[in-house]
Design an enzyme around this catalytic site. Structure first.
Site, PDB file in Angstrom:
ATOM      1  N   LYS A   1      38.861  45.247 -10.112  1.00  0.00           N
ATOM      2  CA  LYS A   1      37.521  45.553  -9.963  1.00  0.00           C
ATOM      3  C   LYS A   1      36.544  44.520  -9.919  1.00  0.00           C
ATOM      4  O   LYS A   1      36.472  43.761 -11.115  1.00  0.00           O
ATOM      5  CB  LYS A   1      37.068  46.422 -11.084  1.00  0.00           C
ATOM      6  CG  LYS A   1      35.848  47.581 -11.064  1.00  0.00           C
ATOM      7  CD  LYS A   1      34.583  47.000 -10.942  1.00  0.00           C
ATOM      8  CE  LYS A   1      34.027  46.383 -11.938  1.00  0.00           C
ATOM      9  NZ  LYS A   1      32.677  45.685 -11.601  1.00  0.00           N
TER      10      LYS A   1
ATOM     11  N   GLU B   1      39.367  35.601 -20.684  1.00  0.00           N
ATOM     12  CA  GLU B   1      38.944  34.427 -20.420  1.00  0.00           C
ATOM     13  C   GLU B   1      37.415  34.682 -20.377  1.00  0.00           C
ATOM     14  O   GLU B   1      36.843  35.080 -19.425  1.00  0.00           O
ATOM     15  CB  GLU B   1      39.462  33.898 -19.197  1.00  0.00           C
ATOM     16  CG  GLU B   1      39.447  32.313 -19.097  1.00  0.00           C
ATOM     17  CD  GLU B   1      38.374  31.586 -18.467  1.00  0.00           C
ATOM     18  OE1 GLU B   1      37.157  31.612 -18.748  1.00  0.00           O
ATOM     19  OE2 GLU B   1      38.560  31.241 -17.354  1.00  0.00           O
TER      20      GLU B   1
ATOM     21  N   CYS C   1      32.072  28.926 -16.457  1.00  0.00           N
ATOM     22  CA  CYS C   1      32.338  28.859 -18.025  1.00  0.00           C
ATOM     23  C   CYS C   1      32.964  27.589 -18.306  1.00  0.00           C
ATOM     24  O   CYS C   1      32.526  27.327 -19.685  1.00  0.00           O
ATOM     25  CB  CYS C   1      33.432  30.092 -18.072  1.00  0.00           C
ATOM     26  SG  CYS C   1      34.600  30.033 -17.241  1.00  0.00           S
TER      27      CYS C   1
ATOM     28  N   GLU D   1      25.820  30.029 -23.877  1.00  0.00           N
ATOM     29  CA  GLU D   1      25.894  29.668 -22.401  1.00  0.00           C
ATOM     30  C   GLU D   1      24.830  30.146 -21.852  1.00  0.00           C
ATOM     31  O   GLU D   1      24.133  30.976 -22.041  1.00  0.00           O
ATOM     32  CB  GLU D   1      27.250  30.671 -22.121  1.00  0.00           C
ATOM     33  CG  GLU D   1      27.904  30.066 -21.061  1.00  0.00           C
ATOM     34  CD  GLU D   1      29.065  31.123 -20.608  1.00  0.00           C
ATOM     35  OE1 GLU D   1      29.129  32.232 -20.847  1.00  0.00           O
ATOM     36  OE2 GLU D   1      30.044  30.539 -20.111  1.00  0.00           O
TER      37      GLU D   1
HETATM   38  P1  ADP Z   1      28.098  38.669 -16.191  1.00  0.00           P
HETATM   39  O1  ADP Z   1      26.932  39.082 -16.967  1.00  0.00           O
HETATM   40  O2  ADP Z   1      28.078  37.210 -16.075  1.00  0.00           O
HETATM   41  O3  ADP Z   1      27.903  39.625 -14.931  1.00  0.00           O
HETATM   42  P2  ADP Z   1      29.805  40.436 -17.220  1.00  0.00           P
HETATM   43  O4  ADP Z   1      30.997  40.365 -18.350  1.00  0.00           O
HETATM   44  O5  ADP Z   1      28.816  41.442 -17.415  1.00  0.00           O
HETATM   45  O6  ADP Z   1      29.497  38.879 -16.816  1.00  0.00           O
HETATM   46  O7  ADP Z   1      30.666  40.849 -15.900  1.00  0.00           O
HETATM   47  C1  ADP Z   1      32.027  40.288 -15.588  1.00  0.00           C
HETATM   48  C2  ADP Z   1      32.806  41.460 -15.153  1.00  0.00           C
HETATM   49  O8  ADP Z   1      32.681  42.677 -15.962  1.00  0.00           O
HETATM   50  C3  ADP Z   1      32.195  42.375 -13.800  1.00  0.00           C
HETATM   51  O9  ADP Z   1      33.154  42.710 -12.922  1.00  0.00           O
HETATM   52  C4  ADP Z   1      31.434  43.584 -14.534  1.00  0.00           C
HETATM   53  O10 ADP Z   1      31.308  44.539 -13.716  1.00  0.00           O
HETATM   54  C5  ADP Z   1      32.355  43.956 -15.550  1.00  0.00           C
HETATM   55  N1  ADP Z   1      31.687  44.890 -16.711  1.00  0.00           N
HETATM   56  C6  ADP Z   1      30.646  44.487 -17.210  1.00  0.00           C
HETATM   57  N2  ADP Z   1      30.429  45.506 -18.139  1.00  0.00           N
HETATM   58  C7  ADP Z   1      31.699  46.359 -18.376  1.00  0.00           C
HETATM   59  C8  ADP Z   1      32.242  47.220 -19.115  1.00  0.00           C
HETATM   60  N3  ADP Z   1      31.444  47.815 -20.139  1.00  0.00           N
HETATM   61  N4  ADP Z   1      33.378  47.697 -18.691  1.00  0.00           N
HETATM   62  C9  ADP Z   1      34.393  47.071 -18.009  1.00  0.00           C
HETATM   63  N5  ADP Z   1      33.706  46.158 -17.075  1.00  0.00           N
HETATM   64  C10 ADP Z   1      32.496  45.522 -17.390  1.00  0.00           C
END
Ligand code: ADP
Length: 501
Positions: free
Chosen positions: A193, A269, A304, A399
């Site tokens: 995903k 990570e 990161c 960050e």
């Molecule tokens: P950023 O804020 O830098 O986009 P995220 O951690 O929100 O970093 O996003 C990294 C990945 O995690 C993306 O693929 C995002 O769709 C996914 N993601 C964000 N929230 C969730 C969640 N609640 N459950 C699973 N995946 C998530």
């Protein structure tokens, strides 16, 4: 698509205009129409226009992708292939990606603003890593366990089964391939995903994997939002291991999702706030200042492993800090489709406002900063260096994901070490010094998955084949890279055959 060899901004624009974007999920070896009739927009930071509207996949599409992966994993066919055959296929996949590198690179540039020259270099590095995986995987073997003469016992490494990967937008192809390579090489099936901000090149990776000969069901990609598709994948009871790169906040949610479903294994990570420690015997300041600036400017600071905490000896600050500010101007801001651009816009409008908010709050809290030559643009706040920052200040702890550095000063090596380790993170670190013994000593005591002396992990020198790193603290856990990174996608099993005479 017309094959061209783009080498100017006009060529890249022309090439980008020929792209045909297919945003449908890739499940069971082919593109499928999504069940969902809701869409989300992928907006390009290059011109703020909608690049594509993709289906907002959710539980149904994730369920179908996981079922396709589960069926192949349970059949034992893919995992039962001779490892040399899987290794050859990973090499073929790398070759297919290289042959399509222009398309993948321009997709990354359009989606999240990475300069085209960096995007091309990133894909070349990713395929180099894929080839290393292909080479290393044949070296993973189990071992014979001595016991009685009437039995045979072995320890072996077997695949985890179905692996889920959830990836971020800052290095879309590179991070995804860093999970796809080891997961597939060790015989797992995978559902990816990608980030909703930059999913397009990852979808193309699935087409290219099929073109290279990776069997249907082994590698599936489902686009969608984190809280929908991401959550469904993290909560699936049919997934054995979830490998995630992204924010610490999302990492926490994924631990809950794993705990509330089937206790799947996790690799996380997460964020970082990496120190660059300068010792007083650091040598040529001009060269050093450039390296320090590069450490937090690359990818406009959206990484990161950004070396965004500069830990500098007390007497050196007044000379070094203005020099670092000046060196930021060697980064050229412009349209990321221009091959001479090295500093692109931030990936999203949200990202711009996050960075500005943190800068404004640091100023409001009374912190001083040095401006840099570049005044900023609507897509990229001006690079900025805060100095005399207390180590507990927000700008020294959170960050930022933008071209922002926080300088702190020290009087002894012990104080430098305490500052370096004074965060909740522990991803990477750098020590700059002339005395190798002193640098090596300090490097071993910094809490970071990778510490480099007189070079940075990402930007200088050839990458070291076989290097593995495992983060500390709230930067996550689980090894990446090298043999340890491959083992992380396997599980240890003991088999015993009793043979009484
Ligand atoms: P950023 O804020 O830098 O986009 P995220 O951690 O929100 O970093 O996003 C990294 C990945 O995690 C993306 O693929 C995002 O769709 C996914 N993601 C964000 N929230 C969730 C969640 N609640 N459950 C699973 N995946 C998530």
């Amino acid at each position: 698509m017309k094959k061209i060899q783009p080498d100017s901004i006009q060529d890249w624009r022309a090439f980008a205009s020929t792209l045909v974007i297919d945003g449908r999920p890739f499940i069971g070896g082919r593109r499928n129409d999504a069940y969902s009739n809701h869409f989300f927009d992928v907006i390009s930071p290059v011109d703020s226009k909608v690049l594509a509207a993709l289906p907002r996949c959710g539980g149904v599409e994730i369920g179908a992708a996981v079922a396709a992966a589960r069926a192949v994993a349970d059949s034992g066919v893919w995992s039962g292939w001779p490892v040399s055959k899987r290794s050859d296929l990973i090499r073929k996949f790398a070759q297919t990606i290289d042959a399509n590198a222009h398309e993948l690179a321009v997709l990354d540039t359009l989606q999240m603003g990475m300069p085209i020259s960096s995007a091309l270099a990133d894909i070349a590095l990713a395929t180099q890593k894929l080839r290393e995986v292909a080479e290393d995987v044949v070296r993973l073997h189990g071992h014979f366990l001595p016991g009685s003469t009437d039995s045979l016992s072995i320890n072996m490494r077997t695949p985890q089964g179905v692996v889920a990967a959830i990836t971020p937008w800052n290095f879309p192809v590179f991070v995804a391939l860093g999970k796809i390579g080891p997961a597939l090489a060790t015989g797992n099936c995978l559902v990816l995903k990608p980030s909703e901000i930059a999913p397009l090149a990852c979808l193309r990776l699935a087409d290219l994997a099929a073109e290279a000969g990776i069997p249907p069901g082994v590698f599936n990609v489902v686009p969608g939002l984190g809280a929908e598709a991401g959550h469904a994948l993290a909560s699936s009871r049919q997934v054995d291991l979830l490998s995630f790169t992204g924010s610490t906040a999302t990492g926490r949610l994924l631990m809950h999702a794993a705990a509330d479903s089937n206790l799947k294994a996790l690799h996380l990570e997460l964020g970082g706030k990496s120190p660059q420690i300068v010792l007083d015997d650091c040598g040529d300041l001009e060269q050093l200042a450039q390296s320090l600036a590069d450490g937090f400017m690359f990818n406009s600071g959206q990484l990161c492993v950004a070396g965004s905490r500069l830990i500098i000896p007390k007497g050196l600050e007044s000379d070094l800090v203005p020099l670092i500010a000046r060196k930021t101007s060697s980064w050229r801001h412009g349209c990321p489709l221009d091959p001479s651009t090295t500093l692109g816009p931030l990936a999203t409008a949200q990202q711009v406002s996050n960075v500005k908010r943190l800068i404004d709050r640091a100023h409001a809290g009374g912190l001083s900063s040095l401006a840099t030559e570049f005044a900023g643009s609507p897509g990229l706040p001006a690079p900025i260096i805060f100095h005399d920052v207390p180590s507990d200040a927000e700008i020294a702890q959170e960050e930022v994901f933008g071209p922002v550095a926080a300088c702190m000063s020290f009087e002894s090596d012990a104080e430098a070490l305490a500052l370096a380790n004074g965060t909740r993170y522990g991803l990477v670190a750098t020590v700059w010094c002339s005395n190798p013994a002193r640098g090596w000593n300090l490097a071993q005591r910094v809490r970071a998955g990778a510490t480099t002396v007189n070079t940075t992990t990402r930007f200088q020198g050839a990458p070291v084949q076989g290097a593995a790193l495992e983060p500390f603290g709230e930067s996550g856990f689980g090894a990446e890279g090298g043999l340890a990174g491959l083992l992380a996608y396997t599980r240890a099993r003991h088999l015993k055959l009793n043979m009484p005479c």
